[in-house]
Design a protein around this motif. Structure first.
Motif, PDB file in Angstrom:
ATOM      1  N   LEU A  57     -19.887 -20.168  24.768  1.00 33.83           N
ATOM      2  CA  LEU A  57     -20.578 -19.230  25.697  1.00 33.83           C
ATOM      3  C   LEU A  57     -20.900 -17.922  24.166  1.00 33.83           C
ATOM      4  O   LEU A  57     -19.865 -17.268  23.609  1.00 33.83           O
ATOM      5  CB  LEU A  57     -20.421 -18.219  26.535  1.00 33.83           C
ATOM      6  N   ILE A 106     -33.388 -16.892  23.147  1.00 33.30           N
ATOM      7  CA  ILE A 106     -32.373 -17.669  22.445  1.00 33.30           C
ATOM      8  C   ILE A 106     -32.579 -18.977  22.924  1.00 33.30           C
ATOM      9  O   ILE A 106     -32.882 -19.691  23.568  1.00 33.30           O
ATOM     10  CB  ILE A 106     -30.950 -17.121  22.502  1.00 33.30           C
ATOM     11  N   ASP A 107     -33.100 -20.506  21.680  1.00 31.04           N
ATOM     12  CA  ASP A 107     -33.244 -21.858  21.277  1.00 31.04           C
ATOM     13  C   ASP A 107     -31.808 -22.658  22.243  1.00 31.04           C
ATOM     14  O   ASP A 107     -31.364 -23.049  21.336  1.00 31.04           O
ATOM     15  CB  ASP A 107     -34.382 -21.767  20.636  1.00 31.04           C
ATOM     16  N   ARG A 108     -31.318 -22.927  22.965  1.00 26.72           N
ATOM     17  CA  ARG A 108     -30.336 -23.168  23.499  1.00 26.72           C
ATOM     18  C   ARG A 108     -29.988 -24.571  22.869  1.00 26.72           C
ATOM     19  O   ARG A 108     -29.802 -25.148  22.620  1.00 26.72           O
ATOM     20  CB  ARG A 108     -29.688 -23.303  25.012  1.00 26.72           C
ATOM     21  N   GLU A 109     -31.493 -25.456  23.203  1.00 27.04           N
ATOM     22  CA  GLU A 109     -31.442 -26.704  22.859  1.00 27.04           C
ATOM     23  C   GLU A 109     -31.668 -27.351  21.314  1.00 27.04           C
ATOM     24  O   GLU A 109     -30.607 -28.226  20.686  1.00 27.04           O
ATOM     25  CB  GLU A 109     -32.989 -27.104  23.092  1.00 27.04           C
ATOM     26  N   LEU A 123     -29.627 -24.845  19.160  1.00 26.95           N
ATOM     27  CA  LEU A 123     -28.244 -24.731  18.923  1.00 26.95           C
ATOM     28  C   LEU A 123     -27.507 -26.142  20.021  1.00 26.95           C
ATOM     29  O   LEU A 123     -26.619 -26.468  18.938  1.00 26.95           O
ATOM     30  CB  LEU A 123     -27.825 -23.290  19.544  1.00 26.95           C
ATOM     31  N   ALA A 124     -27.718 -26.983  20.470  1.00 23.31           N
ATOM     32  CA  ALA A 124     -26.576 -27.738  20.654  1.00 23.31           C
ATOM     33  C   ALA A 124     -27.288 -29.008  20.146  1.00 23.31           C
ATOM     34  O   ALA A 124     -26.408 -29.965  20.023  1.00 23.31           O
ATOM     35  CB  ALA A 124     -27.449 -27.923  22.549  1.00 23.31           C
ATOM     36  N   LEU A 184     -27.920 -28.569  29.365  1.00 25.58           N
ATOM     37  CA  LEU A 184     -27.557 -27.460  29.171  1.00 25.58           C
ATOM     38  C   LEU A 184     -26.792 -26.865  30.376  1.00 25.58           C
ATOM     39  O   LEU A 184     -27.251 -26.537  31.560  1.00 25.58           O
ATOM     40  CB  LEU A 184     -28.645 -26.156  28.654  1.00 25.58           C
ATOM     41  N   HIS A 201     -35.277 -20.033  28.131  1.00 24.10           N
ATOM     42  CA  HIS A 201     -36.042 -20.065  26.828  1.00 24.10           C
ATOM     43  C   HIS A 201     -37.479 -19.508  27.067  1.00 24.10           C
ATOM     44  O   HIS A 201     -38.408 -20.147  27.421  1.00 24.10           O
ATOM     45  CB  HIS A 201     -35.839 -20.941  25.729  1.00 24.10           C
ATOM     46  N   LEU A 207     -24.417 -16.071  27.587  1.00 21.63           N
ATOM     47  CA  LEU A 207     -24.775 -16.772  27.780  1.00 21.63           C
ATOM     48  C   LEU A 207     -24.742 -18.202  27.503  1.00 21.63           C
ATOM     49  O   LEU A 207     -23.412 -18.308  26.523  1.00 21.63           O
ATOM     50  CB  LEU A 207     -25.824 -16.644  27.137  1.00 21.63           C
ATOM     51  N   LEU A 213     -23.450 -21.875  26.264  1.00 20.76           N
ATOM     52  CA  LEU A 213     -24.167 -22.750  25.594  1.00 20.76           C
ATOM     53  C   LEU A 213     -24.470 -24.067  25.683  1.00 20.76           C
ATOM     54  O   LEU A 213     -25.066 -24.979  25.483  1.00 20.76           O
ATOM     55  CB  LEU A 213     -23.329 -22.177  23.502  1.00 20.76           C
ATOM     56  N   PHE A 214     -23.176 -24.317  25.518  1.00 21.61           N
ATOM     57  CA  PHE A 214     -22.946 -26.160  25.175  1.00 21.61           C
ATOM     58  C   PHE A 214     -21.618 -25.943  25.906  1.00 21.61           C
ATOM     59  O   PHE A 214     -20.191 -25.134  25.988  1.00 21.61           O
ATOM     60  CB  PHE A 214     -23.133 -26.850  24.541  1.00 21.61           C
TER      61      PHE A 214
END
Length: 550
Positions: free
Chosen positions: A299, A322-325, A327-328, A341, A364, A515, A517-518
């Protein structure tokens, strides 16, 4: 129990595995169904040998009940202290008969009552019996009524009305105030009564493991705080089946050094849940890559004590940007692995009752992030970075360790935030600084994680979200939210508590402090023939049965 851990360390290697022969083979999409444990009966294992692995940090604080204890503290603690409970990979509880011969759970006059029958042979290494007094002191310290103790969590313990001696010293009666939903999550490790003095509890374990206050198949043979090396050997005072290994060694190492050591044969196992690490070990002969779903959560944490981030609107803007996709994708590149996610810090997607609670609060949305920053008075400067009243919108983030994936994630996050006019300054720090960073809040933004030592995630809601919690490094929370969390914790039906907790987590996420993250897989490369070790999900089993096949 929840424990913070350094984000980019691929896995806290616990126990588990799969078998194979010849070179490691990439078999396509990674499966995380269940655990990969090379489970073998003791008669299939040879006596002797050693097991050496890396650990990101041998923290100064060895007391796993202390707030400064991390996931690494717990990993070491379990090798030389009483472990009273086992868990199957999917989280089913069972008592460890070397300590607890029977557990009975009843509801008496509206209260949960748990009766433990303790093994008459069980004793600490200094000869002190493991009896009702260890339970009494563990409860008294962790119930949260004495602020002289700096404890990691009061969850569950604060709902106990009494812990008393039963028919004799080896019977313990734990009575809760009302019905408690998660009794199997408590008293799975206990503290020696001699550590019950507040000064000893807080300071006595600093760089001093106290093996004489431990118990179990192994004890500490040596500890070098200078280079972070811990060696365990068989415990001559152990009353159970002897450990199969002659020696268990932990060496504090950065990720790249650990990979090099594994390739050179100096380590017997290492985490490889990152692209470069996995690619390197796939070329090796006579190893297994053991994979399971991971009860770990990565996170992003925002420090609410930071002057810029004290503004809730700015925090919402940061997290919306923040673009979590992306980062993943960076995190899982080269692993043949994908996942949805995560939307909860309480339960994992593979657990019953899980709900994506984040989706109701945050998505996002770069345009929204920019609009929020404009509304908060942060205007773009000539260099694209926003300013307000002469202050530059600049945030600092430590990156711990030398893992390539961690560095790539940091650079990606810099680029993502720069798009909306936020400067992210990344400071490289060694993995051994992790506890210092968290404890002293030496960050504005920090990518970190926690691991769950049991499946009762909703029981630890307060650890993440209560104001003043030592495991709430963001500093979020409020008296109103604390009261709602306390009321939720008193719901005795597990399914109902999870339902209420999911609703409450949506309110907690609206603070814009954390947040998800994964989660990721737990992925461990091991030398072939290592048994009862690897990637085990919630698995906790007998360490005396870890060893090498004949």
């Amino acid at each position: 129990m929840r424990r913070w851990w350094c984000l980019i360390v691929a896995v806290l290697v616990s126990m588990a595995a799969a078998t194979g022969c010849g070179a490691a083979v990439d078999t396509g999409a990674v499966s995380t169904e269940g655990a990969f444990l090379n489970l073998q009966p003791r008669e299939n294992l040879r006596d002797g040998g050693s097991l050496t692995t890396a650990i990101a940090e041998v923290s100064a604080q060895w007391n796993t009940f202390h707030a400064d204890g991390s996931a690494y503290t717990l990993a070491l603690w379990r090798w030389y202290n009483p472990v009273l409970a086992y868990f199957s990979p999917d989280g089913e509880y069972s008592p460890n008969p070397d300590y607890v011969t029977d557990v009975r759970k009843d509801t008496v006059d509206g209260d949960t009552v748990v009766t433990y029958r303790l093994n008459p042979k069980a004793h600490f290494n200094d000869g002190t019996p493991i009896d009702h007094r260890a339970f009494v002191e563990t409860w008294r310290i962790n119930r949260g009524l004495d602020d002289r103790y700096i404890v990691s969590s009061t969850d569950g313990y604060r709902q106990i009305a009494s812990v008393t001696r039963g028919a004799d010293d080896r019977e313990v009666i734990v009575r809760f105030d009302g019905v408690y939903a998660w009794p199997d999550g408590l008293f799975n490790v206990v503290l020696h009564p001699k550590a019950a003095d507040p000064d000893v509890f807080n300071e006595g374990y600093i760089r001093t493991p106290h093996p004489e206050w431990g118990a179990g198949p192994y004890t500490i043979a040596s500890y070098d705080p200078g280079n972070g090396t811990v060696v365990f050997e068989r415990n001559p005072k152990w009353w159970g089946k002897p450990g199969k290994l002659d020696r268990r060694v932990f060496r504090q190492m950065e990720t790249q050094a650990a990979l090099n050591a594994f390739q050179n044969g100096e380590l017997d196992a290492t985490g490889v849940a990152a692209k470069d690490a996995r690619a390197r070990v796939l070329t090796m002969n006579d190893i297994d890559i053991r994979t399971a779903a991971s009860p770990q959560m990565a996170l992003l944490v925002l420090n609410l004590d930071s002057p810029i981030l004290a503004d809730r609107t700015v925090r919402e803007a940061v997290l919306s940007a923040i673009d979590r996709e992306t980062l993943a994708r960076i995190r899982f590149t080269g692993l043949n692995y994908t996942e949805e996610l995560p939307g909860s810090l309480s339960l994992y997607p593979f657990q019953p009752g899980y709900s994506d609670n984040l989706a109701a609060v945050l998505t996002h949305d770069r345009a929204r992030a920019e609009a929020l920053l404009e509304r908060a008075g942060w205007a773009r400067g000539d260099d694209g970075i926003r300013r307000k009243g002469g202050t530059r919108l600049s945030l600092e983030m430590p990156n711990t360790g030398d893992d390539v994936t961690g560095q790539n994630l940091s650079r990606a996050l810099q680029a993502i935030l720069e798009q909306v006019g936020i400067e992210l300054v990344v400071r490289q720090r060694p993995s051994a600084d992790f506890s210092q960073i968290v404890i002293n809040k030496e960050f504005d933004v920090f990518m970190m994680g926690f691991s769950s030592s049991d499946p009762f995630g909703m029981a630890y809601f307060c650890q993440v979200w209560c104001s003043g919690s030592q495991l709430n490094p963001a500093g979020a929370g409020s008296p109103e939210l604390d009261a709602k969390i306390a009321a939720m914790a008193r719901i005795g039906d597990p399914a109902e508590q999870i339902e209420v907790g999911n609703r409450l987590e949506r309110e907690a996420f609206a603070q814009y402090s954390n947040l998800p993250l994964f989660n990721g897989p737990s992925m461990v490369a091991v030398k072939q023939g290592l048994a009862n070790y690897g990637a085990g999900q919630f698995y906790v089993g007998p360490i005396e049965d870890i060893g090498w096949e004949k």
